[in-house]
Design an enzyme around this catalytic site. Sequence first.
Site, PDB file in Angstrom:
ATOM      1  CB  SER A  12    -113.391   1.827 -54.132  1.00  0.00           C
ATOM      2  OG  SER A  12    -113.951   2.882 -53.392  1.00  0.00           O
TER       3      SER A  12
ATOM      4  CE1 TYR B 281    -108.002   2.195 -51.465  1.00  0.00           C
ATOM      5  CE2 TYR B 281    -109.817   3.753 -51.646  1.00  0.00           C
ATOM      6  CZ  TYR B 281    -109.367   2.454 -51.538  1.00  0.00           C
ATOM      7  OH  TYR B 281    -110.269   1.418 -51.498  1.00  0.00           O
TER       8      TYR B 281
ATOM      9  CE  LYS C 273    -108.785  -0.281 -54.101  1.00  0.00           C
ATOM     10  NZ  LYS C 273    -108.476  -1.704 -54.003  1.00  0.00           N
TER      11      LYS C 273
HETATM   12  P1  NAD Z   1    -108.181  -4.757 -45.170  1.00  0.00           P
HETATM   13  O1  NAD Z   1    -107.033  -3.826 -44.954  1.00  0.00           O
HETATM   14  O2  NAD Z   1    -108.899  -5.278 -43.984  1.00  0.00           O
HETATM   15  O3  NAD Z   1    -107.714  -5.984 -46.075  1.00  0.00           O
HETATM   16  C1  NAD Z   1    -106.694  -5.874 -47.037  1.00  0.00           C
HETATM   17  C2  NAD Z   1    -105.723  -7.007 -46.784  1.00  0.00           C
HETATM   18  O4  NAD Z   1    -104.655  -6.943 -47.759  1.00  0.00           O
HETATM   19  C3  NAD Z   1    -105.062  -6.963 -45.409  1.00  0.00           C
HETATM   20  O5  NAD Z   1    -105.231  -8.210 -44.777  1.00  0.00           O
HETATM   21  C4  NAD Z   1    -103.597  -6.678 -45.705  1.00  0.00           C
HETATM   22  O6  NAD Z   1    -102.736  -7.281 -44.759  1.00  0.00           O
HETATM   23  C5  NAD Z   1    -103.449  -7.250 -47.090  1.00  0.00           C
HETATM   24  N1  NAD Z   1    -102.375  -6.664 -47.904  1.00  0.00           N
HETATM   25  C6  NAD Z   1    -102.102  -5.353 -48.118  1.00  0.00           C
HETATM   26  N2  NAD Z   1    -101.060  -5.225 -48.941  1.00  0.00           N
HETATM   27  C7  NAD Z   1    -100.647  -6.479 -49.269  1.00  0.00           C
HETATM   28  C8  NAD Z   1     -99.617  -7.004 -50.081  1.00  0.00           C
HETATM   29  N3  NAD Z   1     -98.759  -6.211 -50.722  1.00  0.00           N
HETATM   30  N4  NAD Z   1     -99.490  -8.341 -50.203  1.00  0.00           N
HETATM   31  C9  NAD Z   1    -100.347  -9.170 -49.539  1.00  0.00           C
HETATM   32  N5  NAD Z   1    -101.340  -8.738 -48.753  1.00  0.00           N
HETATM   33  C10 NAD Z   1    -101.494  -7.405 -48.614  1.00  0.00           C
HETATM   34  O7  NAD Z   1    -109.206  -3.999 -46.154  1.00  0.00           O
HETATM   35  P2  NAD Z   1    -110.674  -4.386 -46.592  1.00  0.00           P
HETATM   36  O8  NAD Z   1    -111.578  -3.385 -46.021  1.00  0.00           O
HETATM   37  O9  NAD Z   1    -110.931  -5.823 -46.368  1.00  0.00           O
HETATM   38  O10 NAD Z   1    -110.554  -4.091 -48.147  1.00  0.00           O
HETATM   39  C11 NAD Z   1    -110.268  -5.094 -49.103  1.00  0.00           C
HETATM   40  C12 NAD Z   1    -110.146  -4.438 -50.469  1.00  0.00           C
HETATM   41  O11 NAD Z   1    -111.354  -3.744 -50.772  1.00  0.00           O
HETATM   42  C13 NAD Z   1    -109.022  -3.395 -50.558  1.00  0.00           C
HETATM   43  O12 NAD Z   1    -108.430  -3.487 -51.830  1.00  0.00           O
HETATM   44  C14 NAD Z   1    -109.773  -2.079 -50.432  1.00  0.00           C
HETATM   45  O13 NAD Z   1    -109.099  -1.024 -51.091  1.00  0.00           O
HETATM   46  C15 NAD Z   1    -111.087  -2.401 -51.126  1.00  0.00           C
HETATM   47  N6  NAD Z   1    -112.198  -1.558 -50.670  1.00  0.00           N
HETATM   48  C16 NAD Z   1    -112.474  -1.480 -49.333  1.00  0.00           C
HETATM   49  C17 NAD Z   1    -113.513  -0.656 -48.907  1.00  0.00           C
HETATM   50  C18 NAD Z   1    -113.834  -0.521 -47.440  1.00  0.00           C
HETATM   51  O14 NAD Z   1    -114.519   0.424 -47.057  1.00  0.00           O
HETATM   52  N7  NAD Z   1    -113.418  -1.431 -46.570  1.00  0.00           N
HETATM   53  C19 NAD Z   1    -114.271   0.080 -49.836  1.00  0.00           C
HETATM   54  C20 NAD Z   1    -113.964  -0.051 -51.186  1.00  0.00           C
HETATM   55  C21 NAD Z   1    -112.917  -0.878 -51.595  1.00  0.00           C
HETATM   56  C1  UD1 Z   2    -114.211   7.007 -47.295  1.00  0.00           C
HETATM   57  C2  UD1 Z   2    -113.169   7.389 -48.327  1.00  0.00           C
HETATM   58  C3  UD1 Z   2    -113.429   6.609 -49.600  1.00  0.00           C
HETATM   59  C4  UD1 Z   2    -113.423   5.106 -49.300  1.00  0.00           C
HETATM   60  C5  UD1 Z   2    -114.493   4.828 -48.228  1.00  0.00           C
HETATM   61  C6  UD1 Z   2    -114.544   3.383 -47.827  1.00  0.00           C
HETATM   62  C7  UD1 Z   2    -112.548   9.705 -47.784  1.00  0.00           C
HETATM   63  C8  UD1 Z   2    -112.608  11.139 -48.220  1.00  0.00           C
HETATM   64  N1  UD1 Z   2    -113.235   8.822 -48.548  1.00  0.00           N
HETATM   65  O1  UD1 Z   2    -115.469   7.299 -47.845  1.00  0.00           O
HETATM   66  O2  UD1 Z   2    -112.442   6.888 -50.573  1.00  0.00           O
HETATM   67  O3  UD1 Z   2    -113.718   4.373 -50.477  1.00  0.00           O
HETATM   68  O4  UD1 Z   2    -114.188   5.614 -47.071  1.00  0.00           O
HETATM   69  O5  UD1 Z   2    -113.353   3.003 -47.192  1.00  0.00           O
HETATM   70  O6  UD1 Z   2    -111.898   9.367 -46.812  1.00  0.00           O
HETATM   71  N2  UD1 Z   2    -117.881  10.868 -40.978  1.00  0.00           N
HETATM   72  C9  UD1 Z   2    -118.023  11.651 -39.859  1.00  0.00           C
HETATM   73  N3  UD1 Z   2    -117.145  11.451 -38.821  1.00  0.00           N
HETATM   74  C10 UD1 Z   2    -116.148  10.528 -38.842  1.00  0.00           C
HETATM   75  C11 UD1 Z   2    -116.017   9.714 -39.995  1.00  0.00           C
HETATM   76  C12 UD1 Z   2    -116.890   9.930 -41.042  1.00  0.00           C
HETATM   77  O7  UD1 Z   2    -118.900  12.518 -39.793  1.00  0.00           O
HETATM   78  O8  UD1 Z   2    -115.386  10.410 -37.866  1.00  0.00           O
HETATM   79  C13 UD1 Z   2    -118.826  11.044 -42.102  1.00  0.00           C
HETATM   80  C14 UD1 Z   2    -118.175  11.418 -43.413  1.00  0.00           C
HETATM   81  O9  UD1 Z   2    -118.063  12.817 -43.543  1.00  0.00           O
HETATM   82  C15 UD1 Z   2    -119.166  10.796 -44.418  1.00  0.00           C
HETATM   83  C16 UD1 Z   2    -119.701   9.558 -43.692  1.00  0.00           C
HETATM   84  O10 UD1 Z   2    -119.448   9.793 -42.307  1.00  0.00           O
HETATM   85  O11 UD1 Z   2    -120.239  11.669 -44.644  1.00  0.00           O
HETATM   86  C17 UD1 Z   2    -119.004   8.266 -44.105  1.00  0.00           C
HETATM   87  O12 UD1 Z   2    -117.598   8.431 -43.971  1.00  0.00           O
HETATM   88  P1  UD1 Z   2    -116.572   7.208 -44.218  1.00  0.00           P
HETATM   89  O13 UD1 Z   2    -117.000   6.044 -43.418  1.00  0.00           O
HETATM   90  O14 UD1 Z   2    -115.201   7.732 -44.000  1.00  0.00           O
HETATM   91  O15 UD1 Z   2    -116.803   6.820 -45.740  1.00  0.00           O
HETATM   92  P2  UD1 Z   2    -116.734   7.737 -47.064  1.00  0.00           P
HETATM   93  O16 UD1 Z   2    -116.585   9.165 -46.751  1.00  0.00           O
HETATM   94  O17 UD1 Z   2    -117.862   7.343 -47.923  1.00  0.00           O
END
Ligand code: NAD
Ligand code: UD1
Length: 336
Positions: free
Chosen positions: A124, A148, A152
């Site tokens: 991330s 969190y 990572k």
């Molecule tokens: P998500 O929660 O939709 O998907 C994660 C999946 O992992 C889920 O289906 C959950 O059931 C499964 N899981 C969790 N723990 C497990 C375990 N111990 N064994 C087996 N399965 C397990 O999340 P996502 O948004 O699809 O994210 C996928 C990956 O990307 C995650 O590692 C997340 O940290 C990373 N990531 C997500 C974002 C984002 O904004 N969505 C941003 C940066 C990184």
């Molecule tokens: C958040 C996480 C980051 C994670 C990312 C993707 C925090 C502090 N950071 O980042 O670690 O990798 O999500 O999952 O939680 N906002 C509003 N109102 C809301 C929600 C968000 O104004 O109800 C604003 C936030 O202040 C930010 C932007 O929208 O400026 C995006 O927020 P968000 O979607 O939560 O993503 P990140 O802050 O980038």
Amino acid sequence: MKYLLTGGTGYIGSHTVVELLELGHEVVILDNLANSSVKVLERVEKICGKRPAFVEGNICNRDDLDKVFTAHQIEAVVHFAGLKAVGESNQIPLSYYHNNVSGSVTLFQAMSDHNVKKLVFSSSATVYGENNVSPLDESMPTSATNPYGQTKLMIENILVDLAKSDSDWSIINLRYFNPIGAHASGLIGENPNGIPNNLLPYVAQVAVGRLAELNVFGDDYDTPDGTGVRDYIHVVDLAQGHVKALEKIDAHNGCHAINLGTGNGTSVLQIVESFKRVSGRDIPFKIAPRRAGDIATVFAHADKAAKALNWQAKLDLNAMIEDTWRWQSNNPNGYE
Ligand code: NAD
Ligand code: UD1
């Protein structure tokens, strides 16, 4: 090729499953359904006409992993499984370290024992911490501000050490910026539990009438309109980035970090305006205090992915919001 996707029924995993199946690859999902629905599998089948193999199991459980690696000849693993809510990670850090870090170590140990040494890991942009200035590039120092983010960073560091210890490993740590959007079919998308923490699912639920109004966290940042700026990337572009990483993994012996972002920044108020236009719905909002841990501006330097993976994001903000809205309005209660 046959790929194992841990966390493959989740948001990003399910979109990657679709891209891989459509290219004719075989997919095995290992997911404990902690944050996803098994109904995703039917939806994937509707889109592709094929169903991935699914194993309900936990990456922390060595037996579950051994069964998968024994039953299937896996070429490479894409490791999505993990817990991802920043706020929750401050409240229950041990669960995050156990599930994300111990679970990953158990997975990597099983991979090593079964001689599967190609890995794409879901990292991330959070690993850039709060002190670097955007555009964020892969050579910048890393740090974490919450459990969190620590998980990572720890997993990335473990993978760097693993690749140093054994030159057979090929590892790509993909650092995602802000994934949003949904598959153009409207059949799969993001399905957060409870009240969403992230901006787009929150705005979508206000638009559909499930939530009353958006809190905009701060309008006094040093940005053009005072609200936070982020690099939103369409989840289908992101999924295609994983396909490219798998295609190129043989050329990348060792461990490499690569950003998946667009290189563009969009503010909270720009998102609200675009969502209003696309949905034709009002999005009531109020300005609220800044959220702890937020920074003003985060966007990617996207050149390394272009050079190393021959990948760049193609879908614009309009497509991201149209697809989010189609998913949300067709499935107001997610998969239920
Ligand atoms: P998500 O929660 O939709 O998907 C994660 C999946 O992992 C889920 O289906 C959950 O059931 C499964 N899981 C969790 N723990 C497990 C375990 N111990 N064994 C087996 N399965 C397990 O999340 P996502 O948004 O699809 O994210 C996928 C990956 O990307 C995650 O590692 C997340 O940290 C990373 N990531 C997500 C974002 C984002 O904004 N969505 C941003 C940066 C990184
Ligand atoms: C958040 C996480 C980051 C994670 C990312 C993707 C925090 C502090 N950071 O980042 O670690 O990798 O999500 O999952 O939680 N906002 C509003 N109102 C809301 C929600 C968000 O104004 O109800 C604003 C936030 O202040 C930010 C932007 O929208 O400026 C995006 O927020 P968000 O979607 O939560 O993503 P990140 O802050 O980038």
